[in-house]
Design a protein around this motif. Structure first.
Motif, PDB file in Angstrom:
ATOM      1  N   LEU A  11      48.877  38.680  43.118  1.00 33.64           N
ATOM      2  CA  LEU A  11      47.448  38.490  43.336  1.00 33.64           C
ATOM      3  C   LEU A  11      46.941  39.604  44.242  1.00 33.64           C
ATOM      4  O   LEU A  11      47.465  39.792  45.344  1.00 33.64           O
ATOM      5  CB  LEU A  11      47.205  37.130  43.980  1.00 33.64           C
ATOM      6  N   VAL A  12      45.956  40.345  43.760  1.00 31.08           N
ATOM      7  CA  VAL A  12      45.385  41.439  44.530  1.00 31.08           C
ATOM      8  C   VAL A  12      43.864  41.360  44.445  1.00 31.08           C
ATOM      9  O   VAL A  12      43.319  40.600  43.646  1.00 31.08           O
ATOM     10  CB  VAL A  12      45.857  42.814  44.024  1.00 31.08           C
ATOM     11  N   GLN A  13      43.210  42.162  45.273  1.00 35.48           N
ATOM     12  CA  GLN A  13      41.751  42.222  45.233  1.00 35.48           C
ATOM     13  C   GLN A  13      41.287  43.395  44.381  1.00 35.48           C
ATOM     14  O   GLN A  13      42.031  44.369  44.171  1.00 35.48           O
ATOM     15  CB  GLN A  13      41.206  42.361  46.657  1.00 35.48           C
ATOM     16  N   ALA A  14      40.074  43.301  43.929  1.00 34.07           N
ATOM     17  CA  ALA A  14      39.492  44.392  43.152  1.00 34.07           C
ATOM     18  C   ALA A  14      39.558  45.690  43.957  1.00 34.07           C
ATOM     19  O   ALA A  14      39.267  45.698  45.160  1.00 34.07           O
ATOM     20  CB  ALA A  14      38.056  44.062  42.775  1.00 34.07           C
ATOM     21  N   ASP A  16      42.336  47.325  44.482  1.00 35.21           N
ATOM     22  CA  ASP A  16      43.716  47.502  44.937  1.00 35.21           C
ATOM     23  C   ASP A  16      44.580  48.137  43.850  1.00 35.21           C
ATOM     24  O   ASP A  16      44.157  48.295  42.692  1.00 35.21           O
ATOM     25  CB  ASP A  16      44.321  46.159  45.344  1.00 35.21           C
ATOM     26  N   LYS A  86      40.531  45.875  38.437  1.00 31.01           N
ATOM     27  CA  LYS A  86      39.300  45.129  38.227  1.00 31.01           C
ATOM     28  C   LYS A  86      39.642  43.685  37.861  1.00 31.01           C
ATOM     29  O   LYS A  86      40.721  43.422  37.319  1.00 31.01           O
ATOM     30  CB  LYS A  86      38.497  45.755  37.091  1.00 31.01           C
ATOM     31  N   PRO A  87      38.732  42.749  38.082  1.00 26.79           N
ATOM     32  CA  PRO A  87      39.005  41.363  37.690  1.00 26.79           C
ATOM     33  C   PRO A  87      39.358  41.233  36.204  1.00 26.79           C
ATOM     34  O   PRO A  87      40.174  40.384  35.840  1.00 26.79           O
ATOM     35  CB  PRO A  87      37.693  40.656  38.025  1.00 26.79           C
ATOM     36  N   THR A  90      42.985  41.056  34.933  1.00 20.40           N
ATOM     37  CA  THR A  90      43.784  39.845  35.095  1.00 20.40           C
ATOM     38  C   THR A  90      44.392  39.427  33.762  1.00 20.40           C
ATOM     39  O   THR A  90      43.682  39.247  32.771  1.00 20.40           O
ATOM     40  CB  THR A  90      42.921  38.698  35.652  1.00 20.40           C
ATOM     41  N   THR A 120      46.840  38.997  38.792  1.00 21.96           N
ATOM     42  CA  THR A 120      45.539  38.377  39.019  1.00 21.96           C
ATOM     43  C   THR A 120      44.752  39.239  39.988  1.00 21.96           C
ATOM     44  O   THR A 120      45.242  39.551  41.078  1.00 21.96           O
ATOM     45  CB  THR A 120      45.693  36.962  39.588  1.00 21.96           C
ATOM     46  N   VAL A 121      43.550  39.627  39.571  1.00 19.22           N
ATOM     47  CA  VAL A 121      42.699  40.478  40.394  1.00 19.22           C
ATOM     48  C   VAL A 121      41.453  39.680  40.773  1.00 19.22           C
ATOM     49  O   VAL A 121      40.682  39.274  39.894  1.00 19.22           O
ATOM     50  CB  VAL A 121      42.299  41.762  39.660  1.00 19.22           C
ATOM     51  N   SER A 122      41.279  39.459  42.045  1.00 14.84           N
ATOM     52  CA  SER A 122      40.120  38.697  42.513  1.00 14.84           C
ATOM     53  C   SER A 122      38.971  39.645  42.844  1.00 14.84           C
ATOM     54  O   SER A 122      39.188  40.784  43.247  1.00 14.84           O
ATOM     55  CB  SER A 122      40.490  37.873  43.741  1.00 14.84           C
ATOM     56  N   SER A 123      37.769  39.137  42.689  1.00 12.92           N
ATOM     57  CA  SER A 123      36.576  39.975  42.938  1.00 12.92           C
ATOM     58  C   SER A 123      36.137  39.889  44.383  1.00 12.92           C
ATOM     59  O   SER A 123      36.603  39.084  45.155  1.00 12.92           O
ATOM     60  CB  SER A 123      35.442  39.532  42.017  1.00 12.92           C
TER      61      SER A 123
END
Length: 123
Positions: A11-14, A16, A86-87, A90, A120-123
């Motif tokens: 799980l990473v952020q947008a 990253d 980017k989200p 995912t 999984t890419v979170s916004s």
């Protein structure tokens, strides 16, 4: 037979970066064309890109300029470096292998598949 095991998802952020690995065993890795695919929830599996046994690469338009496929034949390992995530990236990411000298974009062209790793890419 070729066995493939993906790792490196998470799980990473947008924005990253993440690097996926695909460890291969069973046959001479350097003789195999390799591909990365992904499948998002509710969507069909799609090609991310491919690399020939000689190291030539191809990328889907959606990841071109952000993702890089490479291979280390001495380590029997395929990599997918993913930057500026980017989200919409995912998905479950899969590596695939087939013998041959070209590169292949269609999943049906591959004989061996890994079990997949979730990104999984979170916004």
């Amino acid at each position: 037979q070729v066995q493939l095991v993906e790792s490196g998802g998470g799980l990473v952020q947008a924005g990253d970066s993440l690097r996926l690995s695909c460890a291969a065993s069973g046959r001479t890795f350097s003789n195999y064309a390799m591909g990365w695919f992904r499948q998002a929830p509710g969507k069909e599996r799609a090609s991310v890109g491919a690399i020939s046994s000689g190291g030539n690469t191809y990328y889907a338009d959606s990841v071109k300029g952000r993702f890089t496929i490479s291979r280390d034949n001495a380590k029997n390992t395929l990599y997918l470096q993913m930057n500026s995530l980017k989200p919409e990236d995912t998905a479950v990411y899969y590596c695939a292998a087939r013998s041959g000298s070209g590169w292949y974009l269609r999943g049906i062209m591959y004989d061996y598949w890994g079990q997949g790793t979730q990104v999984t890419v979170s916004s």
